[in-house]
Design an enzyme around this catalytic site. Structure first.
Site, short mmCIF file in Angstrom:
data_model
loop_
_atom_site.label_atom_id
_atom_site.label_comp_id
_atom_site.label_asym_id
_atom_site.label_seq_id
_atom_site.Cartn_x
_atom_site.Cartn_y
_atom_site.Cartn_z
N ASN A 26 -9.83 0.58 7.95
CA ASN A 26 -11.20 0.50 8.47
C ASN A 26 -11.28 0.23 9.97
OD1 ASN A 26 -11.73 0.87 5.80
ND2 ASN A 26 -12.75 -1.08 5.48
N TYR A 28 0.80 -1.23 0.00
CA TYR A 28 0.00 0.00 0.00
C TYR A 28 0.83 1.28 0.00
CZ TYR A 28 -3.72 -3.27 1.03
OH TYR A 28 -4.61 -4.31 0.97
N HIS A 51 -4.66 6.14 -0.55
CA HIS A 51 -5.21 5.92 0.79
C HIS A 51 -4.15 6.07 1.88
CE1 HIS A 51 -9.15 5.15 2.19
NE2 HIS A 51 -9.08 3.87 2.42
N TYR A 76 -5.01 -1.62 9.57
CA TYR A 76 -5.72 -1.38 8.31
C TYR A 76 -6.73 -0.27 8.54
CZ TYR A 76 -3.32 -5.21 6.13
OH TYR A 76 -2.32 -6.02 5.64
#
Length: 192
Positions: free
Chosen positions: A66, A14, A19, A64
């Protein structure tokens, strides 16, 4: 003491994605103020240091996106800080142009799952935040694919400028000048 949290997703997969701009701003702050963000605690990588005489903890949650609220809740409880006054969250925003900032004292999640989870864990949506624009999702694009995608070379240059403005905005907010930061950085930046 201020806890400055940059949102993102762990693992190399990532790195550099839209994000993960919160992580990128934390990295920039760490470089600028010589704060190593390498201690694994509270479901995050943290680094303690000083910015202009203010004690800070720089944070990159490793849960992560969320589930970011789990780490934030642990930090707030452990360090006994007032989330409404001493927590600053930095994250990506698809409603802003690439590299643009929007500073707020409070607000809803606006569809951002990381912020939604933080609000759920803190029980308030009153905490300062810096949103860093990553550009609007193109038509017919899947949102997850878009925010987990990488910037173009031109966008990367705009983001570098955005990260510099974000680090400067952090400095103003730590000095108790959030209104000045909002006045200075919430207007559309023109690229040269």
């Amino acid at each position: 003491m201020y806890i400055i949290i940059g949102l993102g997703n762990p693992t190399a997969q990532y790195e550099g994605t839209r994000h993960n701009v919160g992580f990128d701003v934390i990295d920039r702050l760490g470089e600028k103020y010589n704060i190593a963000v390498d201690t694994k605690k509270h479901k995050a990588y943290i680094g303690k240091g000083m910015i202009d005489g203010q004690k800070v903890i720089l944070v990159k949650p490793q849960t992560y996106m969320n589930l970011s609220g789990e780490s934030v809740r642990e930090l707030v409880d452990y360090y006994k800080v007032d989330a409404e006054e001493e927590v600053l969250v930095i994250y990506d925003d698809i409603s802003l142009d690439v590299g643009q900032l929007r500073i707020r004292k409070k607000g809803s999640a606006g569809g951002h799952n990381g912020i939604k989870n933080i609000i759920a864990h803190l029980g308030t949506q009153v905490f300062p935040r810096i949103k860093v624009g990553v550009g609007e999702k193109p038509k017919n694009y899947d949102l997850a694919d878009y925010v987990l995608g990488h910037f173009s070379k031109a966008e990367r240059a705009q983001m570098e400028e955005g990260y510099d403005r974000a680090t400067e905005a952090v400095r103003l907010i730590l000095a108790g000048e959030i209104d000045a930061a909002m006045n200075q950085y919430n207007k559309k930046q023109t690229t040269v």
